[in-house]
Design an enzyme around this catalytic site. Structure first.
Site, short mmCIF file in Angstrom:
data_model
loop_
_atom_site.label_atom_id
_atom_site.label_comp_id
_atom_site.label_asym_id
_atom_site.label_seq_id
_atom_site.Cartn_x
_atom_site.Cartn_y
_atom_site.Cartn_z
N GLY A 36 50.17 121.60 -36.95
CA GLY A 36 50.27 121.30 -35.53
C GLY A 36 49.88 122.50 -34.69
N TYR A 68 47.67 120.27 -24.75
CA TYR A 68 48.17 121.58 -25.20
C TYR A 68 47.41 122.73 -24.52
CZ TYR A 68 50.17 118.92 -29.15
OH TYR A 68 50.83 118.03 -29.95
#
Length: 123
Positions: A36, A68
Site C-alpha cells: 500500500g 493519496y
C-alpha cells in the site's frame, strides 16, 4: 466435551496456503500480497524510498490512489527501479482507485489516464 475428528489432526489449517498469486484470467495473475502506498505524512521522498525498498525485497503488487497525492513520486520510483534492472514493467502489478468525484461515466477514462500519466506508465 467435543473432540476433533481423528482425521482432523492430519489436515492443514484452513488459513494456510502455498499460492502466491490469484488467477483472474490466464494472463492476469496478480500477487496475493500488495504494498500500500498511502502516506499520511505527505512525504513523497519517503514514499518513493519505501516503494524502491519494497521492489528490492520482492513486492510486485502496488496499490495506489490519486487521492493519496503521491503517484508522481511512486511513478519515479518505478522508473528508477526499472532503469536499475531491479524489476521489469511486466513483472509489476499496479492498481489504483477512482476518487468519488470521478465516478460519473464520462469522468472515468480521463481519471484513469491522469493516473497513468502521473505514474509515468502506459498501462
Amino acid at each position: 466435551v467435543r473432540t476433533a475428528h481423528p482425521a482432523a489432526k492430519h489436515r492443514p489449517p484452513r488459513h494456510t496456503h502455498t499460492r502466491t498469486r490469484y488467477t483472474m484470467t490466464k494472463t492476469i495473475q496478480p500477487p496475493m500480497i500488495g504494498f500500500g502506498t498511502f502516506n499520511s505524512f505527505q512525504d513523497d521522498e519517503k514514499v518513493a524510498e519505501a516503494v524502491r525498498e519494497a521492489i528490492r525485497i520482492g513486492y510486485r503488487h502496488f496499490d495506489c490512489a490519486h487521492m493519496y497525492k503521491n503517484e508522481k513520486a511512486i511513478g519515479k520510483a518505478f522508473r528508477d527501479a526499472i532503469a536499475a534492472g531491479e524489476v521489469t514493467r511486466e513483472r509489476l502489478y499496479i492498481c489504483s482507485k477512482l476518487s468519488c468525484e470521478d465516478m460519473a461515466p464520462e469522468d472515468v477514462e480521463p481519471a484513469c489516464r491522469k493516473t497513468l500519466e502521473d505514474l509515468g506508465l502506459d498501462y
